[in-house]
Each structure stands twice: as structure tokens, then as C-alpha cells.
Design an enzyme around this catalytic site. Structure first.
Site, PDB file in Angstrom:
ATOM      1  N   CYS A  85       0.815  -1.223   0.000  1.00 25.12           N
ATOM      2  CA  CYS A  85       0.000   0.000   0.000  1.00 25.12           C
ATOM      3  C   CYS A  85       0.846   1.269   0.000  1.00 25.12           C
ATOM      4  O   CYS A  85       0.310   2.365  -0.183  1.00 25.12           O
ATOM      5  CB  CYS A  85      -0.921   0.010   1.207  1.00 25.12           C
ATOM      6  SG  CYS A  85      -1.876  -1.499   1.416  1.00 25.12           S
ATOM      7  N   HIS A 336      -9.256   3.862  -0.894  1.00 22.25           N
ATOM      8  CA  HIS A 336      -7.899   3.325  -0.765  1.00 22.25           C
ATOM      9  C   HIS A 336      -7.571   2.459  -1.981  1.00 22.25           C
ATOM     10  O   HIS A 336      -7.678   1.238  -1.931  1.00 22.25           O
ATOM     11  CB  HIS A 336      -7.783   2.530   0.533  1.00 22.25           C
ATOM     12  CG  HIS A 336      -6.419   1.996   0.809  1.00 22.25           C
ATOM     13  ND1 HIS A 336      -5.271   2.549   0.279  1.00 22.25           N
ATOM     14  CD2 HIS A 336      -6.008   0.928   1.565  1.00 22.25           C
ATOM     15  CE1 HIS A 336      -4.221   1.867   0.708  1.00 22.25           C
ATOM     16  NE2 HIS A 336      -4.643   0.875   1.471  1.00 22.25           N
TER      17      HIS A 336
END
Length: 392
Positions: A85, A336
Site C-alpha cells: 500500500c 484506498h
């Protein structure tokens, strides 16, 4: 080393974008960034792309060359950067180092993820955890962050209401963000009563599966003046990366992110500022508990105090005397899209510091002229921090 600046930013909407392709998303973001910077494709010397797992999500590897082709930028060098991420912020860091060293003058850096084209997104996301000691035994990121939350509650007395207020504030901010995946408000009761995911985490404590892309134009500070007005130039004062164990159980503590603390201390020193000088922050709240922990690791408050500060809404956009946190809505409500997140965070700070019309409904009061981002890979195995300023 040369001074480095950002002169343009662009992004797509984040969400479940069924009608969009992976390549169309990153091209849209890149074109918007180029137009915002007032440059042409021929001005770009190099490109970096942050992406976690196009191979698992859309069955496509070798994406750096693919993106350069579809953006009409061949034959410039194009490189993919992967760090779960944190892929986007690490791509930006490579761009910063490239320009600072003198290798390039103008670099396009983007981040992209298309997560909804795969049946089992959870398995793809879990590839960022320790496969032998976590994923093999059924651990997912919701369960790992739930363990962090439980232990934090035990050690510091955090209540579920305090944790849940994080989500309330994030949705409030996202309601003013036209690019957000969830641009609507929620109540504390709605968060508390949302479906259980992994005790104590509820659905509304968790960031969503998202499609999206974001892009920045990074430029040598003097050359930046050739393209944009001085008010549109925001300087990168620090770009720092740190690492920790991938497996959560190998950490000294599961209620802190050591890599974030190490990176933030180094970044503050590099930028010659202290936590109290920060006006605005974008932190990696993949789960609400991580937002609280990162506030503490950034030095905004002491260990165990974040919950009460959040419950008292001191991180809100209109609160005076504390850094505004995640005016975009954060990962929780803005979305996200893994590889795009680190770029989107920096893009929000860029807009905030130059007081762009895009953020007029969520504009933070800029007193000191500094903003910070923290982007996390996995449960903290990789952390990358950037400090931006309107001062050179």
C-alpha cells in the site's frame, strides 16, 4: 542535491469504477497533472508508477511500459515501484531522488490500482502480508489490525466510541471531496452499529476496496518557475522511507509503528521543523486504529492520547490549535486504491498548501506552511513520509 518541487496534480474519482479500465485511470490522472502543471509531454524526462499488484488484480504485469505507451510518452524511461500500500509514496520518493540528483528535471509520478476486476480481492491484498506465518494461517489485514486495536484498547483504555469518532470525522471531510468514494456523513451510532468485521472493528472502521489513480509532476525548483506561477509551486522538504518486519507478531509492540516513528523523526530533522509546525496531515487510516497510532508516531500527541483527541474532534478541519488530519476524508472515506494512495495523500497536501480552489470547501488554515503525509505498506513493514511546504 537540488531543491525539488511539485507543480501539478491530478486524480480520478475513487470508487468501484466498473466501467473503467486500469490503463484509462492512470492516463486520466496523468493528463490532469500535466495540464495543471502547464507542461507538455515532451517536457517529461522520466516516469515512475506506484502499483501494488496489477498482476493479481487485472492479470497485467510490465505495466510501466504499458502506461508510457498509452500516455504517449515512449521512449522515456518508465519504472514501476511496488511496496504494497506504500507503492505510491515510494514511487514519489524515487522521483524526488532522481530530480534532486540532477538525473532529470521533470518527472511524472503516478499511482494506480484497479481492485474490482478480481473475484477475491482479499486474497490479492493479503499477498502483502507474510505468506508463511500470516496468510497461510488465515490472517487477513482486517484481522491483523483488529489485533492491534484490541491490544491498544487493553493497554491504553481506548473506547469503541473514541475509535468510532475517527470514521465520523473522515466521512464529514469526505462529504466535501468530489473525488471521494464515500462523500457522505455518518453518525457515531451508525459506525457503532455497522456490521462486525473482526472484533473490535466494524465495517465503518475499515477502508474500502477501491479503483483509482493519481499523478504528480515533480520538477527541479528553479525550472518550476518556467511552467507555473510561484503560488503554484510547493516544495518537497523531506522524503523518507523506513522498514520493519512484515509479520505483525515479530514486532516489539503491536500498538505502535516503529518505522513510522523512525521515518518521521528523520523527516522533521531534514525539513528543520517540529510536529507543532505542521498545519495539515494525511495519514494512512486503512483502519481507524491506524489513524490513531500514526498521530502518536508523528508526535502530534503522547502515546495513548489519540483516542480522546479524536473524540473531542481536535483533528477536524475547523479546529484551531491542532493539525488538521485527513481533510480529504482519508483512506477510510476518500478511498484506498492501494498503489494510488500515497500519491493522492501528497496531492491533497499540495492542494491544501497552495489553497487550491479544489479544496475550498475543506480548506485548512495554513499558518506555518507545512504539511506531512505518512503512507504505510502492510501493517507497517514499509513506511514512507513526505513533508511539503509553501516555503523553499
Amino acid at each position: 542535491m537540488r531543491d525539488v518541487a511539485i507543480i501539478g496534480y491530478g486524480q480520478t474519482k475513487f470508487g468501484e469504477l466498473w466501467e473503467r479500465s486500469f490503463r484509462s485511470l492512470i492516463v486520466e490522472a496523468g493528463v490532469k497533472a500535466v495540464e495543471a502543471a502547464g507542461i507538455d509531454g515532451k517536457d517529461i524526462d522520466e516516469m515512475y508508477v506506484g502499483n501494488m499488484s496489477a498482476g493479481l488484480f487485472v492479470g497485467q504485469e510490465h505495466i510501466a511500459s504499458l502506461i508510457a505507451e498509452h500516455a504517449g510518452l515512449n521512449p522515456i524511461p518508465s519504472t514501476r515501484v511496488e511496496a504494497a500500500c506504500a507503492s505510491g509514496s515510494l514511487a514519489l520518493r524515487q522521483a524526488v531522488l532522481n530530480v534532486a540528483s540532477g538525473a532529470s528535471d521533470v518527472v511524472l509520478v503516478g499511482g494506480v490500482e484497479k481492485m474490482t476486476d478480481v473475484v477475491d480481492a482479499t486474497s490479492a491484498i493479503s499477498s502483502a502480508s507474510d505468506q508463511e506465518w500470516e496468510a497461510l494461517f488465515g490472517a487477513t489485514f482486517p484481522s491483523l489490525y483488529a489485533m492491534m486495536a484490541q491490544r491498544y484498547m487493553y493497554e491504553y483504555g481506548l473506547t469503541l466510541e473514541e475509535l468510532s469518532m475517527w470514521s465520523v470525522i473522515m466521512h464529514e471531510n469526505a462529504s466535501k471531496n468530489r473525488y471521494a468514494q464515500f462523500p457522505f456523513k455518518v453518525t457515531l451510532e451508525q459506525v457503532l452499529n455497522s456490521s462486525p468485521v473482526a472484533e473490535p472493528l466494524r465495517l465503518l472502521h475499515c477502508s474500502p476496496v477501491s479503483d483509482g489513480a493519481a499523478a504528480l509532476i515533480v520538477c527541479e525548483a528553479e525550472k518550476a518557475k518556467e511552467f507555473v506561477n510561484k503560488d503554484d509551486i510547493i516544495y518537497i522538504k523531506a522524503s523518507v522511507q523506513a522498514s520493519d518486519t512484515i509479520a505483525l507478531h515479530s514486532r516489539e509492540s503491536i500498538t505502535s509503528l516503529k518505522a513510522a516513528k523512525v521515518a518521521s523523526e528523520k523527516a522533521y530533522k531534514m525539513a528543520n521543523i517540529e510536529p507543532k509546525d505542521v498545519d495539515v496531515a494525511e495519514v494512512h487510516d486503512c483502519f481507524a486504529i491506524n489513524g490513531l497510532i500514526l498521530m502518536e508516531e508523528l508526535g502530534f500527541c503522547k502515546k495513548g492520547e489519540a483516542g480522546k483527541i479524536v473524540y473531542d474532534k481536535k483533528i477536524a478541519i475547523d479546529y484551531d490549535g491542532f493539525p488538521a488530519v485527513n481533510p480529504s476524508g482519508g483512506l477510510k472515506a476518500a478511498g484506498h486504491a492501494l498503489g494510488a494512495t500515497g500519491i493522492r495523500q501528497v496531492g491533497e497536501i499540495y492542494w491544501q498548501l497552495k489553497q487550491d480552489k479544489e479544496v475550498k470547501d475543506r480548506q485548512v488554515e495554513i499558518k506555518n506552511g507545512y504539511g506531512i503525509t505518512v503512507n504505510v505498506g502492510g501493517t507497517g513493514g514499509t513506511v514512507c513520509i513526505h513533508i511539503l511546504s509553501d516555503k523553499r
